[in-house]
Motif scaffolding. Structure first.
Motif, PDB file in Angstrom:
ATOM      1  N   TYR A   1      -9.712  14.824  -7.174  1.00 22.83           N
ATOM      2  CA  TYR A   1     -11.050  15.001  -6.609  1.00 22.83           C
ATOM      3  C   TYR A   1     -10.940  14.795  -5.095  1.00 22.83           C
ATOM      4  CZ  TYR A   1     -12.519  13.924 -11.460  1.00 22.83           C
ATOM      5  OH  TYR A   1     -12.669  13.898 -12.818  1.00 22.83           O
ATOM      6  N   GLU A   2     -12.049  14.966  -4.369  1.00 27.56           N
ATOM      7  CA  GLU A   2     -12.071  14.765  -2.917  1.00 27.56           C
ATOM      8  C   GLU A   2     -11.654  13.333  -2.574  1.00 27.56           C
ATOM      9  OE1 GLU A   2     -11.940  14.618   0.702  1.00 27.56           O
ATOM     10  OE2 GLU A   2     -12.736  16.556   0.081  1.00 27.56           O
ATOM     11  N   PRO A   3     -10.551  13.173  -1.825  1.00 29.52           N
ATOM     12  CA  PRO A   3     -10.057  11.821  -1.542  1.00 29.52           C
ATOM     13  C   PRO A   3     -10.374  11.302  -0.133  1.00 29.52           C
ATOM     14  CG  PRO A   3      -8.324  13.381  -1.176  1.00 29.52           C
ATOM     15  CD  PRO A   3      -9.569  14.200  -1.492  1.00 29.52           C
ATOM     16  N   TYR A   4     -10.728  12.205   0.800  1.00 31.57           N
ATOM     17  CA  TYR A   4     -10.825  11.939   2.230  1.00 31.57           C
ATOM     18  C   TYR A   4      -9.410  11.750   2.790  1.00 31.57           C
ATOM     19  CZ  TYR A   4     -15.687  11.320   1.004  1.00 31.57           C
ATOM     20  OH  TYR A   4     -16.940  11.519   0.495  1.00 31.57           O
ATOM     21  N   LEU A   5      -9.154  12.399   3.912  1.00 32.48           N
ATOM     22  CA  LEU A   5      -7.794  12.544   4.406  1.00 32.48           C
ATOM     23  C   LEU A   5      -7.072  11.214   4.593  1.00 32.48           C
ATOM     24  CD1 LEU A   5      -5.597  14.491   5.389  1.00 32.48           C
ATOM     25  CD2 LEU A   5      -6.580  14.303   7.687  1.00 32.48           C
ATOM     26  N   GLU A   6      -7.709  10.235   5.207  1.00 30.24           N
ATOM     27  CA  GLU A   6      -7.038   8.974   5.505  1.00 30.24           C
ATOM     28  C   GLU A   6      -6.651   8.201   4.243  1.00 30.24           C
ATOM     29  OE1 GLU A   6      -5.734   7.813   8.051  1.00 30.24           O
ATOM     30  OE2 GLU A   6      -6.552   8.978   9.696  1.00 30.24           O
ATOM     31  N   LEU A   7      -7.275   8.534   3.114  1.00 34.69           N
ATOM     32  CA  LEU A   7      -6.960   7.830   1.865  1.00 34.69           C
ATOM     33  C   LEU A   7      -5.970   8.599   1.004  1.00 34.69           C
ATOM     34  CD1 LEU A   7     -10.488   6.437   0.885  1.00 34.69           C
ATOM     35  CD2 LEU A   7      -8.662   5.346   2.220  1.00 34.69           C
ATOM     36  N   THR A   8      -5.483   9.739   1.506  1.00 31.43           N
ATOM     37  CA  THR A   8      -4.441  10.471   0.791  1.00 31.43           C
ATOM     38  C   THR A   8      -3.073   9.917   1.191  1.00 31.43           C
ATOM     39  OG1 THR A   8      -4.190  12.156   2.509  1.00 31.43           O
ATOM     40  CG2 THR A   8      -5.844  12.574   0.812  1.00 31.43           C
ATOM     41  N   SER A   9      -2.040  10.422   0.582  1.00 26.72           N
ATOM     42  CA  SER A   9      -0.683  10.000   0.925  1.00 26.72           C
ATOM     43  C   SER A   9      -0.346  10.449   2.342  1.00 26.72           C
ATOM     44  CB  SER A   9       0.318  10.610  -0.057  1.00 26.72           C
ATOM     45  OG  SER A   9       0.046  10.196  -1.381  1.00 26.72           O
ATOM     46  N   HIS A  10       0.123   9.526   3.164  1.00 27.02           N
ATOM     47  CA  HIS A  10       0.517   9.841   4.536  1.00 27.02           C
ATOM     48  C   HIS A  10       1.917  10.444   4.480  1.00 27.02           C
ATOM     49  CE1 HIS A  10      -2.478   6.802   6.531  1.00 27.02           C
ATOM     50  NE2 HIS A  10      -3.002   7.406   5.473  1.00 27.02           N
ATOM     51  N   LEU A  11       1.997  11.733   4.690  1.00 25.52           N
ATOM     52  CA  LEU A  11       3.231  12.453   4.392  1.00 25.52           C
ATOM     53  C   LEU A  11       4.395  12.058   5.290  1.00 25.52           C
ATOM     54  CD1 LEU A  11       1.920  16.035   3.535  1.00 25.52           C
ATOM     55  CD2 LEU A  11       2.278  14.055   2.051  1.00 25.52           C
ATOM     56  N   ASP A  12       4.121  11.591   6.490  1.00 24.10           N
ATOM     57  CA  ASP A  12       5.229  11.158   7.347  1.00 24.10           C
ATOM     58  C   ASP A  12       5.910   9.920   6.766  1.00 24.10           C
ATOM     59  OD1 ASP A  12       2.938   9.654   7.845  1.00 24.10           O
ATOM     60  OD2 ASP A  12       3.335   9.415   9.980  1.00 24.10           O
ATOM     61  N   ALA A  13       5.131   8.983   6.248  1.00 28.45           N
ATOM     62  CA  ALA A  13       5.711   7.798   5.614  1.00 28.45           C
ATOM     63  C   ALA A  13       6.443   8.176   4.328  1.00 28.45           C
ATOM     64  CB  ALA A  13       4.622   6.773   5.320  1.00 28.45           C
ATOM     65  N   PHE A  14       5.858   9.081   3.569  1.00 29.82           N
ATOM     66  CA  PHE A  14       6.494   9.535   2.328  1.00 29.82           C
ATOM     67  C   PHE A  14       7.861  10.151   2.603  1.00 29.82           C
ATOM     68  CE2 PHE A  14       7.156  13.320  -0.418  1.00 29.82           C
ATOM     69  CZ  PHE A  14       7.404  12.670  -1.619  1.00 29.82           C
ATOM     70  N   ASN A  15       7.922  11.065   3.564  1.00 29.85           N
ATOM     71  CA  ASN A  15       9.180  11.734   3.880  1.00 29.85           C
ATOM     72  C   ASN A  15      10.207  10.739   4.415  1.00 29.85           C
ATOM     73  OD1 ASN A  15      10.569  14.485   4.366  1.00 29.85           O
ATOM     74  ND2 ASN A  15      10.750  13.484   6.347  1.00 29.85           N
TER      75      ASN A  15
END
Length: 516
Positions: free
Chosen positions: A321-335
């Protein structure tokens, strides 16, 4: 040394398996079989397989989640003494530690929990986040040990931005929940097989990064993540092709050897991923930022996650569902965590600030695409490089501490000397990002004369022509594009070359070089 590394790797695999459970829907035959398949491949003990009698729909009610998923799992954790807990009459149990850290949810278990108007014990706030109580099943299970009745808003993730293996944390009760799910059972099996096979040799290939146009809400944040990823990948010698135009990679773009994909922002799958002939390299990780990227996982043509794994990706991240961007996975940290050898689950949860929320991690939780680098770097320094990919990686890791300009110069010399085509192209990409367009154009030219496959040649020509056009060298760009069209008229990317040719001719009134 090699024997010690192998023993260490085996020990690590055993420790991961011992702290993993597999949860499946016992009313769905393919869910049962997939659970057994995954457990056998990862050597997970039979007593760590848990069958639930739960609904078969992707979306369920909060009452169904509590009764058919949360309550039975809590009972199993207590019965099998996976939790250290204390209980008092009239109060929820207090869990102080857990011997289970990873949870693999198998296709057939519901995906998401829709909102409810009332829930005993919940306190709803007034803001756009605090009033929401829908969630992904997986994100709720991550905080299963909390025994909380608070479902509105989100729970802060204590593992966010950490840099330690979850098994090394003291008294952790967090569950890193990932989902082995896809439109077909065969795709799930392939995801597992590819992940395990890739761990042994490493994930080799290119990364394709698709930045969003500045008009998109949150573009500064999202583009910041993606720009940081580009820098991370250059430092470890993973070639990067990035697109910073307003449009996403077009359908005809020659996206070869795609091992990593990060992009945004479109509601439905688009670009090269819609072509019948497109396929990721085995073990690839592919993520497209969108509010509903994992709204369903049962259709290979809807949203993003389902289509990406159907096209060969082994893992992806998304939202139900709609998560709002700041509450999604931060892709730089993930990578970053992936590149440091952490598991897919650890990397995803170290990058995700919110739990009891909308995220879903699709893939083998124990998958470590770059863990083999720790062995490869030690094992192969005295041996000949097995591929251009490895040669570039080893050069980058060794040379990363040098000043940026010196690194670029040395990388260029090494690429030319080794006749390393992907490295030549990537050095061009690095120079272009640094504004050195003339130098970049030269490296792109060397890359396309180095390559032998038409799609690779065309991609390097597209990159060179872009640099030349930015340098206002339209005539030279037109000559190169026209020559490439003559050499590869049937290339799937030929329409892109024709577009450049037509635009330059129309804008500059330049006549293309006549055919011989």
């Amino acid at each position: 040394m090699l024997i010690l590394l192998i023993e260490s790797s085996v020990h690590a695999e055993e420790r991961l398996a011992d702290s993993t459970i597999v949860v499946y829907n016992e009313t769905v035959p393919e869910s049962v079989e997939l659970a057994k398949f995954y457990a056998a491949k990862r050597r997970i003990a039979p007593e760590h397989l848990i069958g639930l009698d739960c609904p078969t729909e992707e979306e369920i009610t909060r009452e169904q989640y509590d009764a058919a998923i949360a309550a039975p799992l809590r009972d199993v954790f207590k019965q099998r003494q996976w939790w250290t807990l204390s209980e008092s009459v009239g109060k929820p149990p207090v869990v102080t530690s857990s011997s289970i850290h990873f949870v693999a949810i198998i296709k057939g278990v519901p995906l998401k929990i829709h909102s409810t108007d009332s829930y005993p014990g919940d306190q709803s706030g007034t803001g756009p986040v605090e009033t929401r109580n829908e969630a992904s099943v997986d994100s709720e299970l991550a905080v299963l040990a909390a025994y909380s009745r608070q479902i509105s808003g989100f729970a802060h993730n204590p593992y966010f931005q950490r840099f330690r293996a979850v098994g090394d944390l003291e008294n952790s009760t967090l569950l890193l929940v990932c989902r082995l799910d896809a439109p077909t059972a065969e795709t799930v099996r392939r995801m597992v097989i590819d992940a395990i096979a890739t761990e042994k040799s490493g994930l080799w290939g290119r990364a394709y990064i698709d930045l969003a146009e500045s008009a998109v809400a949150g573009s500064a944040t999202g583009n910041g993540w993606l720009s940081e990823i580009i820098e991370q990948l250059h430092k470890v010698g993973i070639p990067v092709v990035y697109n910073d135009t307003a449009a996403l990679f077009p359908d005809a773009y020659p996206m070869t050897d795609c091992a990593l994909y990060y992009g945004w922002y479109a509601g439905v799958v688009t670009g090269p991923f819609t072509r019948p002939d497109f396929h990721f390299v085995p073990g690839a990780i592919a993520i497209h930022i969108h509010s509903f990227s994992a709204n369903t996982l049962r259709d290979p043509n809807v949203n993003w996650v389902g289509p990406l794994v159907s096209k060969g990706a082994a893992a992806s991240l998304g939202n139900v569902y709609e998560p709002y961007l700041e509450l999604t996975s931060h892709l730089d940290a993930f990578n970053d965590r992936l590149l440091h050898g952490f598991t897919f689950a650890e990397s995803a949860y170290m990058a995700t600030p919110a739990l009891s929320w909308m995220s879903v991690m699709v893939g083998d939780p124990l998958y470590r695409p770059y863990a083999s680098w720790l062995q490869t770097d030690a094992q192969t320094r005295s041996a000949k490089n097995a591929s251009d990919w490895k040669m570039y990686h080893e050069f980058a890791v060794k040379s990363a501490p040098r000043p940026a300009a010196e690194f670029r110069a040395l990388a260029g010399k090494a690429a030319v000397s080794a006749h390393n085509c992907p490295m030549l192209e990537d050095v061009g990409s690095i120079e272009a990002r640094n504004g050195n367009l003339s130098v970049a154009a030269n490296y792109f030219q060397q890359a396309y004369t180095c390559y032998t496959k038409p799609d690779d040649i065309v991609r390097a020509v597209l990159e060179q022509s872009d640099a030349l056009l930015k340098l206002n060298k339209s005539k030279r760009a037109l000559d190169i594009v026209s020559k490439t069209l003559r050499n590869f008229p049937n290339s799937s990317a030929a329409p892109l070359l024709k577009n450049i040719e037509g635009e330059v001719i129309n804008q500059q009134s330049i006549t293309p070089t006549p055919k011989p």
